[in-house]
Design an enzyme around this catalytic site. Sequence first.
Site, PDB file in Angstrom:
ATOM      1  CG  HIS A 166      -1.835   1.125   1.355  1.00 44.99           C
ATOM      2  ND1 HIS A 166      -1.707   2.090   2.328  1.00 44.99           N
ATOM      3  CD2 HIS A 166      -2.922   1.466   0.624  1.00 44.99           C
ATOM      4  CE1 HIS A 166      -2.672   2.972   2.205  1.00 44.99           C
ATOM      5  NE2 HIS A 166      -3.428   2.605   1.173  1.00 44.99           N
ATOM      6  CG  HIS A 211      -3.520   9.405  -0.495  1.00 50.36           C
ATOM      7  ND1 HIS A 211      -4.075  10.309   0.401  1.00 50.36           N
ATOM      8  CD2 HIS A 211      -4.397   8.368  -0.559  1.00 50.36           C
ATOM      9  CE1 HIS A 211      -5.217   9.844   0.852  1.00 50.36           C
ATOM     10  NE2 HIS A 211      -5.443   8.663   0.288  1.00 50.36           N
ATOM     11  CD  GLU A 216      -3.126   1.860  -3.017  1.00 51.55           C
ATOM     12  OE1 GLU A 216      -4.113   2.580  -3.237  1.00 51.55           O
ATOM     13  OE2 GLU A 216      -2.135   2.238  -2.337  1.00 51.55           O
ATOM     14  CG  ASP A 253      -3.303   6.795  -3.734  1.00 49.37           C
ATOM     15  OD1 ASP A 253      -4.359   6.199  -3.513  1.00 49.37           O
ATOM     16  OD2 ASP A 253      -2.296   6.710  -3.000  1.00 49.37           O
TER      17      ASP A 253
END
Length: 267
Positions: free
Chosen positions: A22, A64, A49, A51
């Site tokens: 993450h 993010h 993972e 963003d």
Amino acid sequence: MNSRRLPRHPFLDHPGPLAFAHRGGTLGGPENSLPAFERAVRLGYRYLETDVHATADGVLVAFHDTRLDRVTDGAGAVAALPWRTVAAARIAGREPIPRMEELLHAFPDTRFSIDVKAPGAVRPLADAIRRANAWDRVCVASFSDRRLAAVRAAAGPRLATSLGPRGILGLRLRSLAGPVPVDRLLGLAARRGAVSVAVPVLVPGTGLPLVDRAFLTTAHRLGLQVHVWTVDTPTEIHALLDLGVDGIMTDRIDVLRDALIERGAWS
């Protein structure tokens, strides 16, 4: 039936549960930084993972927050700033913000779950995936059904996505009560490229369970994998794996790796 046996997209083609770092995890550097991703890959992670936002001049960055302020020494909204300003900011005062395309090229054997955070990132993301020919190793998620629909329209049918909020709601209702009218929304989302559902263990703000056996069974019957975030303790990791989740996203990449090694499921 466990959907891992019949992956609907090459993104999911991996033996055993999927282990996601993450935002790169917390061991190798600050979140969403190149050192964090490098550390995860060195540990053996093949799923990362992150963003994405786009700068005012259309550069897609792995970041993010809407604003630079929380995690960098810069300030201001990413979408309102040109790339030269965003490029000068340093995460935790030391690491540059990576471009998404840079990550796709730096880790050619790695797959990415990408949460598209803003409307302005839709077209740059589709273009980045196309230029990198990364169709088989990207799955796009979003907290916005509108953004997901826009990404699907921009990228085309080869793109894998997770269910959006409406689809998740439909899936949960169906798991509790059987087929319901909102299934129309779920079915539409699934037909438009959704291959998985990425959810927290509990319904946000309620403390009520979201991921349980009924939810998993319903998702698997529809051919959807269930990826759960963000899980950092051995007890919860083992409980979710025993329940049958298909993937776990974690900040503690060492803890998840050790748990999967213990179960003979680290690949």
